[in-house]
Design an enzyme around this catalytic site. Sequence first.
Site, PDB file in Angstrom:
ATOM      1  N   HIS A  57       0.832  -1.210   0.000  1.00  0.00           N
ATOM      2  CA  HIS A  57       0.000   0.000   0.000  1.00  0.00           C
ATOM      3  C   HIS A  57       0.865   1.257   0.000  1.00  0.00           C
ATOM      4  O   HIS A  57       0.374   2.348   0.307  1.00  0.00           O
ATOM      5  CB  HIS A  57      -0.908   0.026   1.230  1.00  0.00           C
ATOM      6  CG  HIS A  57      -1.748  -1.193   1.398  1.00  0.00           C
ATOM      7  ND1 HIS A  57      -2.637  -1.607   0.441  1.00  0.00           N
ATOM      8  CD2 HIS A  57      -1.827  -2.100   2.408  1.00  0.00           C
ATOM      9  CE1 HIS A  57      -3.245  -2.716   0.859  1.00  0.00           C
ATOM     10  NE2 HIS A  57      -2.764  -3.039   2.045  1.00  0.00           N
ATOM     11  N   HIS A 216      -7.145  -4.498  -1.076  1.00  0.00           N
ATOM     12  CA  HIS A 216      -6.465  -5.763  -1.383  1.00  0.00           C
ATOM     13  C   HIS A 216      -7.155  -6.458  -2.549  1.00  0.00           C
ATOM     14  O   HIS A 216      -6.939  -7.636  -2.795  1.00  0.00           O
ATOM     15  CB  HIS A 216      -6.474  -6.700  -0.179  1.00  0.00           C
ATOM     16  CG  HIS A 216      -6.032  -6.056   1.085  1.00  0.00           C
ATOM     17  ND1 HIS A 216      -6.908  -5.431   1.938  1.00  0.00           N
ATOM     18  CD2 HIS A 216      -4.791  -5.896   1.611  1.00  0.00           C
ATOM     19  CE1 HIS A 216      -6.222  -4.931   2.963  1.00  0.00           C
ATOM     20  NE2 HIS A 216      -4.948  -5.190   2.779  1.00  0.00           N
TER      21      HIS A 216
END
Lengths: 330, 330
Positions: A57, A216
């Site tokens: 991320h 995700h």
Amino acid sequence: MKKLINAVENVLRESLDGFAAAHADLVRVAHDPTYVARADAPVRGKVALISGGGSGHEPLHAGFVGHGMLHAACPGEVFTSPTPDQMVAAAGAVDGGAGILLIVKNYSGDVMNFEMAAEMLPGAQATVLVNDDVAVEDSTYTTGRRGVAGTMVVEKIVGAAAEAGAELAACQALGERVNQATGSMGVALTSCTVPAAGTPTFTLGADEMEMGVGIHGEPGRRRVRLAQADAIAEEMIGAICQSLAPARGTPVLLHVNGFGGTPLMELYLMYHAAAKLCAARGLEIARSLVGSYTTSLDMAGCSLTLTRLDDELISLWDAPVHTPALRWGR
Amino acid sequence: MKKLINAVENVLRESLDGFAAAHADLVRVAHDPTYVARADAPVRGKVALISGGGSGHEPLHAGFVGHGMLHAACPGEVFTSPTPDQMVAAAGAVDGGAGILLIVKNYSGDVMNFEMAAEMLPGAQATVLVNDDVAVEDSTYTTGRRGVAGTMVVEKIVGAAAEAGAELAACQALGERVNQATGSMGVALTSCTVPAAGTPTFTLGADEMEMGVGIHGEPGRRRVRLAQADAIAEEMIGAICQSLAPARGTPVLLHVNGFGGTPLMELYLMYHAAAKLCAARGLEIARSLVGSYTTSLDMAGCSLTLTRLDDELISLWDAPVHTPALRWGR
């Protein structure tokens, strides 16, 4: 899988070592257990903010370690929760004697591991749980709403308060207030590919998008035909405003976040679309942030985040910050 | 084609309007002809730096308009040169009375149009041509070496000198010196897709990469099997050092630039690989920059840039800059 890597098992370590070398004036990285800490930590007398989560991320969270934001970040393997020993080691390295605030995105694994770490910490500690994703209740990996791009907003604002000397309880209350004032929603045009998996996490047709996707690649609200930017922004701003219910005239932060594979040109176009919709709802865009700050590896797509602001939050947002990924005022 | 856009013909305008709205404190955008100017332009008594080129490379160039860098940028349509009337209008808006410096990437269309503009400008003007790409001599769109990610380095360093009051001839000489001291090379793992075309510019096999690619997807040195990051970095650093011939002990800027579709995690891993190679050659990495600054829409891949530094160039690199995409020191 086409990625700029060497061996799959070394991706995180080599990337973190590169990160630490490129920003040696700001951060240092420790391995076994792995954490990234402010180069000047511990900062005596200040509440120490620690966040973390699965890698993939970036720049979240390690890119936000530095003056006026996080004191440490604990990166797990890609899309995998960090372990409690990482958080305990990070806390030991950055504890300035005024307590530890853990900022946790709401994923079941992260929550469990940060809770275990909290029980192991010797001194005062508190937790802020971020769950700004308005797309869905309960999802893969998560009970309740997910924590997504709004986490950066919490980290920036609470980091400014901690830097200014706010006490632990005040930092926790502020973090919860910012979380309550923040809503996000995302859309994916393509899947991401986890290096260790080697194949896309999910499959989207050539004319499909995942509306409300998680960071995700978790399913969102529904899979629909690819729409125009204005229509995408309308659904996202509508869902966020339904959750936040901002009154006309409310000053807001509008954050357009890229997921990693989307060019800046498209992010500014989405900003243009979202800003028009905010104006139509009578919202005052007091602050803006456009860029890829909470990513999902190479996923194409973006999220929109709104935070209801007031004078205090604007002042804390504007306070100096000096981290690898966010810097102003010094 | 999966992009966050409305109508293809409005991509540039909507994106620029979003950009201007998100950064209204720093820039303003004009249409017909199109340019982006510093909000506080003209800056009296200072040389005004103007750059430009086809869009699709954001944040280059508009993202570098602001204090300590560019005074204006002229964005063409995607991968299309801006026209002389854009440059003339921009110059009229930012001319502070100390002359205009045009910073031009070496592409035949850009060179021709900036030359035409230069002939039309009423006051003192000079040009710096950037050709930092060591991959190939002559290429699609270009006679000689291409101008790529090193252009940002030229803009930053000359921008600092102009802000400090350097005269036009000194700014031009400095720009040429930085260009001579800078070398870049890129690699593509995937093609980009131009919105108006709707299909990828070129095709790469699932296990292929284009070594030495240009920032519009132009062919590079050769198409080869996908290699590991260390091997890719070795070929690129080798080619750059062959061109720059830096002596052992030379301080350098190492810039790892993402092409738009590559996650930060991979860029830091490439930094790690490149930094090791620089150290092995005895180079001192005095300054670093990692991120997607000179992009090719959604292309996956990256470029490496080295600039030979000295005390003067380090001081100018470190000087305060406040633009949408690059900010430090204020």
